[in-house]
Design an enzyme around this catalytic site. Structure first.
Site, short mmCIF file in Angstrom:
data_model
loop_
_atom_site.label_atom_id
_atom_site.label_comp_id
_atom_site.label_asym_id
_atom_site.label_seq_id
_atom_site.Cartn_x
_atom_site.Cartn_y
_atom_site.Cartn_z
N GLY A 78 0.90 -1.05 0.25
CA GLY A 78 -0.29 0.25 -0.19
C GLY A 78 1.39 1.12 0.05
O GLY A 78 2.06 1.30 -0.56
N SER A 79 0.23 2.57 0.83
CA SER A 79 0.71 3.77 0.57
C SER A 79 2.36 3.88 1.36
O SER A 79 3.08 4.78 1.04
CB SER A 79 0.44 4.15 1.62
N THR A 80 3.33 2.45 2.06
CA THR A 80 3.89 2.93 2.41
C THR A 80 5.14 2.52 0.91
O THR A 80 6.04 3.34 0.82
CB THR A 80 4.73 1.25 3.61
#
Length: 279
Positions: A78-80
């Site tokens: 995801g966003s990481t």
């Protein structure tokens, strides 16, 4: 002799346990790595068991609790993963610190609508730093498509995505990266914000360290030295650089951006007074 620092390990274990208790998570993983060597300073996987009293009467439970999820388990980051996309875009010239982007709540790629997490209240015009602070999906789709498959994949390979890190622990997984020849634009777009790709915790941690340490991807390790019965050193582990995904200049820019995320952006819950923290 291990690289693990018992004080850091105890702090990480305490925080991981608190996370598990407060969220009701089935499992929690956490690692700490020295960005300038790849040495693992702490590694926690919960639930765990008392090493002095293993549950030997339940082999299935023992096997489950013995699995080192930090190196064996794949997950969609995801966003990481946007950290890597941003670094690659800056380093390749697909974006600069002065680049401007527009978010109207979603973006279409080959007929597929990809929504921003804040589609109900679009971010509008924003700089690259603001886009990272806002974790705005359409911007990372744009960056991935600007770089294109060949360039973006070159960076992902240099960051070690889809490959084992070579850590001196057993059972390591390589994660999952779609073979380059099969990647469609919509796949590339989703990889840009951390979907349609899978990593292990240690793989993402090593790549993240490379983003901020000046651009060096180190092989992670836990064995610092091997000693004989008299305490003489038989062998020592020296830090090993596997690749140089980004330049020192790009790394410096990324430190600036990621610190803003914590001081003023979506990662402000991680802010600690008196420390410079990136996220």
């Amino acid at each position: 002799k291990l690289t693990v620092n018992y004080a850091i390990e105890s702090f990480v274990h305490e925080v991981a346990q608190k996370c598990m208790d407060e969220t009701g998570a089935k499992n929690v993983q956490a690692m700490v790595m020295d960005v300038n060597s790849g040495a693992i300073l702490a590694s926690v996987v919960l639930p765990d068991y008392d090493l002095n009293n293993p549950p030997r009467d339940d082999i299935d439970l023992l096997n489950e609790l013995s699995r080192n999820r930090n190196v064996t388990d794949n997950y969609e980051p995801g966003s990481t993963f946007k950290i890597l996309t941003t670094a690659a875009a800056l380093d390749s010239g697909a974006a600069t610190m002065d680049s401007l982007f527009s978010c109207n709540g979603s973006i279409f790629v080959d007929g597929d609508r990809i929504k921003c997490w804040r589609s109900y209240n679009p971010h509008g015009t924003q700089t690259l730093t603001e886009a990272v602070m806002n974790s705005c999906n359409p911007v990372f789709v744009t960056l991935a498509l600007r770089m294109g498959r060949d360039v973006f994949y070159d960076y992902l390979v240099d960051f070690g995505i889809g490959q084992k890190t070579g850590v001196d622990l057993s059972g390591e997984s390589a994660g999952q990266l779609i073979a380059e020849k099969y990647v469609k634009n919509v796949d590339l777009a989703r990889i840009g914000f951390g979907q349609s790709v899978a990593v292990t915790p240690i793989q993402l941690l090593a790549a993240g360290c490379a983003v901020v340490n000046g651009g060096n991807l180190y092989r992670p390790y836990v064995v610092d030295q091997i000693l004989d019965g008299e305490g003489n050193v038989i062998s020592s582990t020296e830090p090993e650089i596997l690749s140089n995904p980004v330049s020192a200049q790009t790394s410096a820019q990324m430190r600036e951006i990621l610190e803003k995320v914590v001081s003023d952006g979506g990662g402000r819950n991680a802010y600690v007074p008196g420390y410079r923290i990136g996220g």
